[in-house]
Design a protein around this motif. Structure first.
Motif: not given
Length: 245
Positions: A156-184
Motif C-alpha cells: 500500500a502506498t503511504g505518505h511522506v511530507d513533500p518538504k522532506k523529499l529534498a533530503g533524498y536528492i543526490g547521486t548515489y555510487e555503487l562503484a566508480p562509474g556506477e551511479t544512480r541519481t534521485v530527484s524530486v
C-alpha cells in the motif's frame, strides 16, 4: 471337429469383447478437469475448518508438497499442518482459471487460488498459483506432487511530507562509474540509472518501492540524521549505494 472350429472361429469376437471391456474400464477410471477442480475445491474448503480428511484422501502417501513459503513437506507434515483458523478469523479459498492436461495415468492441473481472510473484522486478500500432478495407481487418482507460489503484489502506498523529499536528492555510487541519481518531480521521487527513470512510491518514512518490482529502496541516515546511502533491498539482502553528493 465342428465344435472346435466353432470355438476357434469365435476367438476374434471374444478378444474384441475383452478389449471393449478393458476400454470401458479404463474410461471409467479416467478423470476430467471438472473432477480435478471439484476435488481441489474440496481440499480448499477443508482449510478453514481444519478438516484433514480430504487432504488424507487425495494426497498420495509418497507425495511431495512445496508451498508458497518455500517449505517442502511430505504427506504426514502436510496433513498435520491443516488446523482450524483461530477464533476471530474466517475466510474462503476459491479455485479459478484452471487448466489441465490428462494423459494416460497422469493428470496435471494448473490453477489460481483467490483467498480472502477476515481477521477480527479486517479484510485481507491474497492470490496464488498452484500446479498439481495427479497419478493413477490401482484405479485411484492421488496427488503425487504440488507446488504453489504467491503472486507478487505492491504494498500500500503511504505518505511522506513533500518538504522532506529534498533530503533524498543526490547521486548515489555503487562503484566508480556506477551511479544512480534521485530527484524530486512534483511531490514524488524519481530514480534514474543509465537513462532509465523509475518513480519511487513511499511505503513509510525513508522506505520506498517501485510498482511491479519486488524489493524496497531504503534511504539510510547517519548519526546526524542526514541520508548517506541508498539501499536496494532484495529479499532481505542489501546492495548499498553510498551518497556521493
Amino acid at each position: 471337429m465342428n465344435s472346435l472350429l466353432g470355438t476357434v472361429g469365435s476367438l476374434p469376437a471374444i478378444a474384441m469383447f475383452a478389449s471393449t471391456v478393458a476400454a470401458l474400464a479404463a474410461s471409467h477410471d479416467a478423470i476430467t478437469q471438472e473432477e480435478l477442480v471439484r476435488r481441489t475445491q474440496e481440499l480448499c474448503d477443508a482449510v478453514v475448518p481444519g478438516n484433514k480428511e480430504p487432504w488424507q484422501k487425495y494426497f498420495a502417501d509418497d507425495a511431495v508438497y512445496s508451498d508458497e513459503k518455500g517449505r517442502t513437506l511430505n504427506k504426514s507434515a502436510l496433513v498435520a499442518d491443516i488446523t482450524p483458523l483461530p477464533q476471530g478469523y474466517s475466510g474462503t479459498i476459491k479455485v479459478v482459471n484452471p487448466k489441465s492436461l490428462v494423459h494416460g495415468d497422469t493428470a496435471v492441473l494448473s490453477y489460481d487460488l483467490d483467498e480472502t481472510e477476515t481477521i477480527f473484522g479486517q479484510n485481507l486478500a491474497a492470490h496464488y498459483h498452484v500446479t498439481d500432478t495427479w497419478l493413477r495407481r490401482n484405479g485411484q487418482w492421488r496427488i503425487i506432487a504440488s507446488q504453489a507460489h504467491r503472486y507478487y503484489e505492491d504494498p500500500a502506498t503511504g505518505h511522506v511530507d513533500p518538504k522532506k523529499l529534498a533530503g533524498y536528492i543526490g547521486t548515489y555510487e555503487l562503484a566508480p562509474g556506477e551511479t544512480r541519481t534521485v530527484s524530486v518531480e512534483g511531490e514524488t521521487l524519481a530514480m534514474q540509472r543509465n537513462g532509465r527513470k523509475e518513480q519511487l512510491f513511499p511505503e513509510t518514512c525513508d522506505l520506498f518501492f517501485r510498482k511491479g518490482v519486488e524489493g524496497r529502496i531504503l534511504f539510510r541516515r547517519d548519526a546526524a540524521g542526514k541520508v548517506d546511502a541508498l539501499i536496494d533491498r532484495r529479499n532481505n539482502e542489501d546492495v548499498v549505494w553510498r551518497k556521493a553528493n
